[in-house]
Motif scaffolding. Structure first.
Motif, PDB file in Angstrom:
ATOM      1  N   LEU A  80      16.831  -1.110 -15.782  1.00 25.66           N
ATOM      2  CA  LEU A  80      15.768  -0.225 -16.248  1.00 25.66           C
ATOM      3  C   LEU A  80      15.023   0.403 -15.072  1.00 25.66           C
ATOM      4  O   LEU A  80      15.210   0.004 -13.923  1.00 25.66           O
ATOM      5  CB  LEU A  80      14.788  -0.990 -17.142  1.00 25.66           C
ATOM      6  N   ASP A  81      14.193   1.376 -15.382  1.00 26.89           N
ATOM      7  CA  ASP A  81      13.322   1.995 -14.387  1.00 26.89           C
ATOM      8  C   ASP A  81      11.963   1.323 -14.445  1.00 26.89           C
ATOM      9  O   ASP A  81      11.498   0.924 -15.524  1.00 26.89           O
ATOM     10  CB  ASP A  81      13.177   3.496 -14.661  1.00 26.89           C
ATOM     11  N   ALA A  82      11.333   1.204 -13.293  1.00 30.68           N
ATOM     12  CA  ALA A  82      10.035   0.537 -13.231  1.00 30.68           C
ATOM     13  C   ALA A  82       9.149   1.205 -12.198  1.00 30.68           C
ATOM     14  O   ALA A  82       9.593   2.020 -11.386  1.00 30.68           O
ATOM     15  CB  ALA A  82      10.215  -0.947 -12.906  1.00 30.68           C
ATOM     16  N   LEU A  83       7.878   0.839 -12.255  1.00 30.19           N
ATOM     17  CA  LEU A  83       6.867   1.367 -11.346  1.00 30.19           C
ATOM     18  C   LEU A  83       6.292   0.200 -10.549  1.00 30.19           C
ATOM     19  O   LEU A  83       5.977  -0.850 -11.113  1.00 30.19           O
ATOM     20  CB  LEU A  83       5.769   2.048 -12.162  1.00 30.19           C
ATOM     21  N   VAL A  84       6.147   0.373  -9.240  1.00 27.64           N
ATOM     22  CA  VAL A  84       5.584  -0.682  -8.392  1.00 27.64           C
ATOM     23  C   VAL A  84       4.067  -0.710  -8.542  1.00 27.64           C
ATOM     24  O   VAL A  84       3.406   0.319  -8.421  1.00 27.64           O
ATOM     25  CB  VAL A  84       5.951  -0.467  -6.910  1.00 27.64           C
ATOM     26  N   LEU A  85       3.525  -1.886  -8.811  1.00 35.30           N
ATOM     27  CA  LEU A  85       2.086  -2.082  -8.905  1.00 35.30           C
ATOM     28  C   LEU A  85       1.654  -3.154  -7.909  1.00 35.30           C
ATOM     29  O   LEU A  85       2.420  -4.051  -7.590  1.00 35.30           O
ATOM     30  CB  LEU A  85       1.674  -2.520 -10.315  1.00 35.30           C
ATOM     31  N   SER A  86       0.431  -3.067  -7.452  1.00 28.41           N
ATOM     32  CA  SER A  86      -0.125  -4.091  -6.575  1.00 28.41           C
ATOM     33  C   SER A  86      -0.890  -5.110  -7.406  1.00 28.41           C
ATOM     34  O   SER A  86      -1.490  -4.768  -8.427  1.00 28.41           O
ATOM     35  CB  SER A  86      -1.075  -3.463  -5.545  1.00 28.41           C
ATOM     36  N   TYR A  87      -0.879  -6.360  -6.963  1.00 28.43           N
ATOM     37  CA  TYR A  87      -1.727  -7.365  -7.602  1.00 28.43           C
ATOM     38  C   TYR A  87      -3.188  -7.014  -7.348  1.00 28.43           C
ATOM     39  O   TYR A  87      -3.546  -6.592  -6.251  1.00 28.43           O
ATOM     40  CB  TYR A  87      -1.436  -8.751  -7.026  1.00 28.43           C
ATOM     41  N   PRO A  88      -4.044  -7.187  -8.340  1.00 33.20           N
ATOM     42  CA  PRO A  88      -5.474  -6.946  -8.097  1.00 33.20           C
ATOM     43  C   PRO A  88      -6.034  -7.999  -7.153  1.00 33.20           C
ATOM     44  O   PRO A  88      -5.446  -9.081  -7.000  1.00 33.20           O
ATOM     45  CB  PRO A  88      -6.096  -7.057  -9.500  1.00 33.20           C
ATOM     46  N   PRO A  89      -7.152  -7.734  -6.505  1.00 32.46           N
ATOM     47  CA  PRO A  89      -7.758  -8.731  -5.603  1.00 32.46           C
ATOM     48  C   PRO A  89      -8.059 -10.030  -6.341  1.00 32.46           C
ATOM     49  O   PRO A  89      -8.431 -10.011  -7.520  1.00 32.46           O
ATOM     50  CB  PRO A  89      -9.052  -8.046  -5.136  1.00 32.46           C
ATOM     51  N   ALA A  90      -7.878 -11.141  -5.642  1.00 30.46           N
ATOM     52  CA  ALA A  90      -8.142 -12.456  -6.239  1.00 30.46           C
ATOM     53  C   ALA A  90      -9.618 -12.591  -6.584  1.00 30.46           C
ATOM     54  O   ALA A  90     -10.487 -12.104  -5.868  1.00 30.46           O
ATOM     55  CB  ALA A  90      -7.712 -13.560  -5.281  1.00 30.46           C
ATOM     56  N   ARG A  91      -9.895 -13.254  -7.716  1.00 30.91           N
ATOM     57  CA  ARG A  91     -11.272 -13.472  -8.153  1.00 30.91           C
ATOM     58  C   ARG A  91     -11.506 -14.962  -8.390  1.00 30.91           C
ATOM     59  O   ARG A  91     -10.592 -15.684  -8.804  1.00 30.91           O
ATOM     60  CB  ARG A  91     -11.549 -12.684  -9.442  1.00 30.91           C
TER      61      ARG A  91
ATOM     62  N   VAL B 205       0.840  -1.202   0.000  1.00 35.65           N
ATOM     63  CA  VAL B 205       0.000   0.000   0.000  1.00 35.65           C
ATOM     64  C   VAL B 205       0.875   1.252   0.000  1.00 35.65           C
ATOM     65  O   VAL B 205       0.545   2.265  -0.624  1.00 35.65           O
ATOM     66  CB  VAL B 205      -0.945   0.001   1.223  1.00 35.65           C
ATOM     67  N   VAL B 206       2.006   1.164   0.669  1.00 34.00           N
ATOM     68  CA  VAL B 206       2.922   2.307   0.772  1.00 34.00           C
ATOM     69  C   VAL B 206       3.791   2.434  -0.472  1.00 34.00           C
ATOM     70  O   VAL B 206       4.096   3.546  -0.925  1.00 34.00           O
ATOM     71  CB  VAL B 206       3.805   2.162   2.033  1.00 34.00           C
ATOM     72  N   THR B 207       4.189   1.309  -1.059  1.00 30.65           N
ATOM     73  CA  THR B 207       5.111   1.344  -2.196  1.00 30.65           C
ATOM     74  C   THR B 207       4.400   1.419  -3.549  1.00 30.65           C
ATOM     75  O   THR B 207       5.052   1.645  -4.567  1.00 30.65           O
ATOM     76  CB  THR B 207       6.019   0.102  -2.190  1.00 30.65           C
ATOM     77  N   HIS B 208       3.080   1.219  -3.569  1.00 32.82           N
ATOM     78  CA  HIS B 208       2.334   1.282  -4.824  1.00 32.82           C
ATOM     79  C   HIS B 208       2.578   2.619  -5.515  1.00 32.82           C
ATOM     80  O   HIS B 208       2.498   3.676  -4.892  1.00 32.82           O
ATOM     81  CB  HIS B 208       0.842   1.113  -4.517  1.00 32.82           C
TER      82      HIS B 208
END
Length: 240
Positions: free
Chosen positions: A139-150, A61-64
């Motif tokens: 390379l440079d990248a952006l941190v993303l969170s996994y979406p909620p499991a479905r 949540v903090v690193t997103h």
């Protein structure tokens, strides 16, 4: 029209007005959520990039949306694809490449890198060998969170290494290793120059989107229903 039918007509008109107003308010709420997200993306984008080691043990949540400097070894042999994607109006897939931090900070745990978009006529299969880059990625990248499991099928029967959803546990089984609790989106040139080579995927747009215009449309529909019903009732009274 009998009085009973007139009341029924009025009830249906009020229901339609209520639904349209509720949808308009929902679009305004989505516009507000988008503004808040854009603020977070902008603020975290202005922060100094993190290293892969600094992400270990951090709350996603903090690193997103934080920027990261990636120095890692790519495991192309266990690469998966996110199927049925598109870019520039063309069908394709997103490459999901497991990487290992060069500094060893993540041990045997792999980090899944959303490496880019590659054209695919069926939006499921590609030539992975042609889509390879260097063995060591910087390379440079952006941190993303996994979406909620479905509770849906994740993999595709036509390609066991293609997924419909970015599900952490399913991708961990495909990769054959534990995965970090976040994704990395590779940043760079988003122009598709060669259909066999990956183009980076555009980061989130900071625009507010069409939510406000959709809200005004729904409020407009509500007004049409309301004014139309009032005009109909007045017209009947005039005839009487």
């Amino acid at each position: 029209m009998t009085r009973g039918k007139l009341w029924l007509f009025g009830l249906l008109a009020m229901i339609a007005v209520s639904v349209c107003v509720r949808l308009g308010i929902w679009q305004l709420d989505r516009s507000q959520e988008r503004r808040l997200q854009n603020r977070v993306v902008s603020e975290r984008g202005a922060m100094a990039p993190l290293s892969l080691a600094a992400l270990r043990g951090q709350d996603t949540v903090v690193t997103h949306w934080r920027h990261v400097k990636v120095e890692a070894v790519a495991d192309y042999a266990h690469e998966a694809v996110h199927a049925t994607r598109s870019q520039g109006g063309s069908p394709g897939v997103h490459l999901l490449t497991p990487i290992t931090a060069i500094d060893g900070s993540w041990g045997d745990t792999a980090i899944l890198l959303v490496r880019g978009y590659v054209y695919s006529a069926d939006a499921r299969t590609i030539d992975h060998d042609k889509a390879r880059e260097a063995d060591t990625l910087s390379l440079d990248a952006l941190v993303l969170s996994y979406p909620p499991a479905r509770a849906e099928r994740v993999t595709l029967p036509s390609n066991p290494r293609a997924v419909r959803l970015l599900d952490h546990d399913s991708l961990s089984r495909i990769v054959g290793r534990p995965l970090a609790p976040f994704l990395l989106l590779a940043l760079g040139d988003t122009l598709v120059r060669d259909v066999t080579r990956p183009a980076r995927i555009p980061p989130p747009s900071l625009s507010e989107g069409p939510h406000k215009s959709y809200a005004f449309q729904w409020f407009g529909f509500a007004t049409v229903f309301l004014v139309g019903f009032v005009a109909f009732v007045r017209g009947r009274r005039g005839k009487r």
